[in-house]
Design a protein around this motif. Structure first.
Motif, mmCIF file in Angstrom:
data_model
loop_
_atom_site.group_PDB
_atom_site.id
_atom_site.type_symbol
_atom_site.label_atom_id
_atom_site.label_comp_id
_atom_site.label_asym_id
_atom_site.label_seq_id
_atom_site.Cartn_x
_atom_site.Cartn_y
_atom_site.Cartn_z
ATOM 1 N N PRO A 1 19.060 -55.337 60.693
ATOM 2 C CA PRO A 1 20.119 -56.342 60.632
ATOM 3 C C PRO A 1 21.314 -55.822 59.835
ATOM 4 N N THR A 2 22.500 -56.233 60.269
ATOM 5 C CA THR A 2 23.725 -55.835 59.575
ATOM 6 C C THR A 2 24.144 -56.872 58.540
ATOM 7 N N TYR A 3 23.369 -57.898 58.390
ATOM 8 C CA TYR A 3 23.646 -58.946 57.409
ATOM 9 C C TYR A 3 22.315 -59.408 56.824
ATOM 10 N N PRO A 4 22.348 -59.943 55.611
ATOM 11 C CA PRO A 4 21.076 -60.391 55.018
ATOM 12 C C PRO A 4 20.543 -61.640 55.708
ATOM 13 N N ILE A 5 19.252 -61.639 55.966
ATOM 14 C CA ILE A 5 18.602 -62.794 56.573
ATOM 15 C C ILE A 5 17.882 -63.546 55.456
ATOM 16 N N ARG A 6 18.341 -64.758 55.237
ATOM 17 C CA ARG A 6 17.755 -65.567 54.162
ATOM 18 C C ARG A 6 16.432 -66.176 54.621
ATOM 19 N N PRO A 7 15.475 -66.299 53.707
ATOM 20 C CA PRO A 7 14.184 -66.907 54.091
ATOM 21 C C PRO A 7 14.345 -68.403 54.357
ATOM 22 N N LEU A 8 13.491 -68.895 55.225
ATOM 23 C CA LEU A 8 13.473 -70.324 55.530
ATOM 24 C C LEU A 8 12.259 -70.959 54.902
ATOM 25 N N PRO A 9 12.287 -72.171 54.499
ATOM 26 C CA PRO A 9 13.431 -73.072 54.445
ATOM 27 C C PRO A 9 14.378 -72.694 53.308
ATOM 28 N N PRO A 10 15.629 -73.168 53.381
ATOM 29 C CA PRO A 10 16.584 -72.826 52.321
ATOM 30 C C PRO A 10 16.155 -73.416 50.975
ATOM 31 N N GLN A 11 16.513 -72.733 49.926
ATOM 32 C CA GLN A 11 16.120 -73.165 48.580
ATOM 33 C C GLN A 11 17.014 -74.285 48.052
ATOM 34 N N THR A 12 18.153 -74.510 48.690
ATOM 35 C CA THR A 12 19.068 -75.559 48.241
ATOM 36 C C THR A 12 18.735 -76.872 48.928
ATOM 37 N N GLU A 13 19.195 -77.941 48.355
ATOM 38 C CA GLU A 13 18.988 -79.270 48.912
ATOM 39 C C GLU A 13 19.929 -79.449 50.098
ATOM 40 N N ILE A 14 19.386 -79.770 51.265
ATOM 41 C CA ILE A 14 20.237 -79.938 52.441
ATOM 42 C C ILE A 14 20.447 -81.403 52.805
ATOM 43 N N GLU A 15 19.666 -82.291 52.251
ATOM 44 C CA GLU A 15 19.833 -83.719 52.523
ATOM 45 C C GLU A 15 20.788 -84.328 51.507
ATOM 46 N N THR A 16 22.042 -83.911 51.604
ATOM 47 C CA THR A 16 23.074 -84.430 50.707
ATOM 48 C C THR A 16 23.750 -85.620 51.379
ATOM 49 N N VAL A 17 24.550 -86.349 50.616
ATOM 50 C CA VAL A 17 25.244 -87.524 51.157
ATOM 51 C C VAL A 17 26.161 -87.146 52.322
ATOM 52 N N PRO A 18 26.983 -86.087 52.231
ATOM 53 C CA PRO A 18 27.826 -85.741 53.386
ATOM 54 C C PRO A 18 27.012 -85.365 54.633
ATOM 55 N N VAL A 19 25.898 -84.691 54.440
ATOM 56 C CA VAL A 19 25.065 -84.304 55.584
ATOM 57 C C VAL A 19 24.455 -85.547 56.221
ATOM 58 N N LEU A 20 23.969 -86.464 55.424
ATOM 59 C CA LEU A 20 23.367 -87.682 55.970
ATOM 60 C C LEU A 20 24.410 -88.551 56.670
ATOM 61 N N ARG A 21 25.639 -88.593 56.147
ATOM 62 C CA ARG A 21 26.709 -89.343 56.823
ATOM 63 C C ARG A 21 27.036 -88.710 58.168
ATOM 64 N N ALA A 22 27.097 -87.385 58.211
ATOM 65 C CA ALA A 22 27.357 -86.685 59.469
ATOM 66 C C ALA A 22 26.218 -86.932 60.454
ATOM 67 N N LEU A 23 25.000 -87.025 59.964
ATOM 68 C CA LEU A 23 23.844 -87.292 60.809
ATOM 69 C C LEU A 23 23.950 -88.665 61.464
ATOM 70 N N VAL A 24 24.408 -89.640 60.715
ATOM 71 C CA VAL A 24 24.579 -90.994 61.264
ATOM 72 C C VAL A 24 25.625 -90.975 62.374
ATOM 73 N N GLU A 25 26.751 -90.289 62.136
ATOM 74 C CA GLU A 25 27.804 -90.206 63.152
ATOM 75 C C GLU A 25 27.307 -89.476 64.404
ATOM 76 N N ALA A 26 26.553 -88.410 64.217
ATOM 77 C CA ALA A 26 26.018 -87.667 65.359
ATOM 78 C C ALA A 26 25.035 -88.534 66.151
ATOM 79 N N ASN A 27 24.235 -89.309 65.452
ATOM 80 C CA ASN A 27 23.281 -90.194 66.108
ATOM 81 C C ASN A 27 24.007 -91.248 66.947
ATOM 82 N N LYS A 28 25.096 -91.789 66.403
ATOM 83 C CA LYS A 28 25.886 -92.770 67.155
ATOM 84 C C LYS A 28 26.468 -92.143 68.419
#
Length: 70
Positions: free
Chosen positions: A4-31
């Motif tokens: 690979p020419t770029y680093p591949i990060r392990p899954l799952p990510p170590q950071t919190e992904i269920e943040t308020v902006p992500v959850l708001r975007a999820l609601v809009e996508a669901n609509k």
């Protein structure tokens, strides 16, 4: 073996992904998906649209590979 020419990060990510902006975007996508599903149900012959997807993909693939077809 390809390296690979770029680093591949392990899954799952170590950071919190269920943040308020992500959850708001999820609601809009669901609509939007619910609206699309409702509109798609009004199309009399949905198979016509679905059948064209293979043709669109083949055309895009040919453009990427620079293949001229008729």
């Amino acid at each position: 073996m390809l390296t690979p020419t770029y680093p591949i990060r392990p899954l799952p990510p170590q950071t919190e992904i269920e943040t308020v902006p992500v959850l708001r975007a999820l609601v809009e996508a669901n609509k939007a998906l619910a609206e699309l599903k409702g509109r798609a149900a009004t199309i009399p012959n949905q198979g016509i649209l679905i059948d064209t997807l293979a043709l669109q993909e083949a055309k895009a693939s040919s453009e990427i590979e620079n293949i001229v077809t008729t």
